[in-house]
Scaffold this motif. Structure first.
Motif, PDB file in Angstrom:
ATOM      1  N   ARG A  80     -15.135  -3.105   7.338  1.00 45.89           N
ATOM      2  CA  ARG A  80     -13.820  -2.583   6.962  1.00 45.89           C
ATOM      3  C   ARG A  80     -13.501  -1.230   7.588  1.00 45.89           C
ATOM      4  NH1 ARG A  80     -13.610  -1.871   0.598  1.00 45.89           N
ATOM      5  NH2 ARG A  80     -11.828  -0.586   1.107  1.00 45.89           N
ATOM      6  N   ASP A  81     -14.506  -0.525   8.058  1.00 49.83           N
ATOM      7  CA  ASP A  81     -14.292   0.775   8.688  1.00 49.83           C
ATOM      8  C   ASP A  81     -13.519   0.686  10.001  1.00 49.83           C
ATOM      9  OD1 ASP A  81     -16.644  -0.491   9.747  1.00 49.83           O
ATOM     10  OD2 ASP A  81     -17.231   1.417  10.649  1.00 49.83           O
TER      11      ASP A  81
ATOM     12  N   ASP B  69      -9.790   5.473   8.377  1.00 45.98           N
ATOM     13  CA  ASP B  69     -10.027   6.074   7.065  1.00 45.98           C
ATOM     14  C   ASP B  69      -8.755   6.350   6.275  1.00 45.98           C
ATOM     15  OD1 ASP B  69      -9.065   8.156   8.560  1.00 45.98           O
ATOM     16  OD2 ASP B  69     -10.814   9.449   8.294  1.00 45.98           O
TER      17      ASP B  69
ATOM     18  N   GLN C 292      -7.418   1.601   3.086  1.00 46.17           N
ATOM     19  CA  GLN C 292      -8.650   1.327   2.346  1.00 46.17           C
ATOM     20  C   GLN C 292      -8.345   0.810   0.932  1.00 46.17           C
ATOM     21  OE1 GLN C 292     -11.676   1.002   3.597  1.00 46.17           O
ATOM     22  NE2 GLN C 292     -10.812   1.506   5.588  1.00 46.17           N
TER      23      GLN C 292
END
Length: 140
Positions: free
Chosen positions: A106-107, A111, A116
């Motif tokens: 997922r990174d 950020d 997220q």
């Protein structure tokens, strides 16, 4: 000499080690297709219903994440590869593989807290399906 793949059953089942953003997003979109295929294959009524709800919602959530990424990173547009990873034979195994893939990669979205948070929503959906598949689907 490399073995040529002649059918989906012979295709390698491993997901890429570190995906590009396009591969990651395409995997989310394809999970809808894969879950739809599993939904149509199953002989279990309970699994049929669980997967039906999931394949509809996972595509919506993937679309929300992708559109948000493109909004945050405008004017960039995600480039998608011409690949597809077929579903596993078992619905639960396939969705657990998907959950682990999302968690591990997922990174690649960056950020941004909004992105997220959207991924947290996707993980909530996937974990709920894992729970339902493992607890309420009758095994044949």
């Amino acid at each position: 000499m490399e073995k040529k793949v002649f059918s989906i059953k012979e295709a390698k089942q491993d997901l890429p080690k570190k995906p590009t953003l396009g591969e990651f997003c395409l995997t989310m979109l394809h999970q809808g297709t894969n879950s739809h295929i599993l939904h149509l294959r199953t002989k279990s009524r309970s699994e049929h219903k669980v997967l039906q709800k999931f394949y509809r919602r996972v595509i919506e959530k993937a679309d929300d994440i992708i559109e948000m990424w493109q909004g945050v990173n405008a004017p960039q547009i995600i480039e998608y590869p011409d690949t597809w990873i077929p579903p596993m034979e078992n619905g639960l195994d396939d969705i657990v593989r998907f959950r682990d893939y999302l968690d591990k990669n997922r990174d690649v979205l960056g950020d941004n807290s909004g992105l997220q948070a959207q991924m947290d929503d996707m993980m909530e959906l996937v974990n709920a399906v894992v729970y339902k598949e493992s607890r309420f689907v009758e095994k044949k």
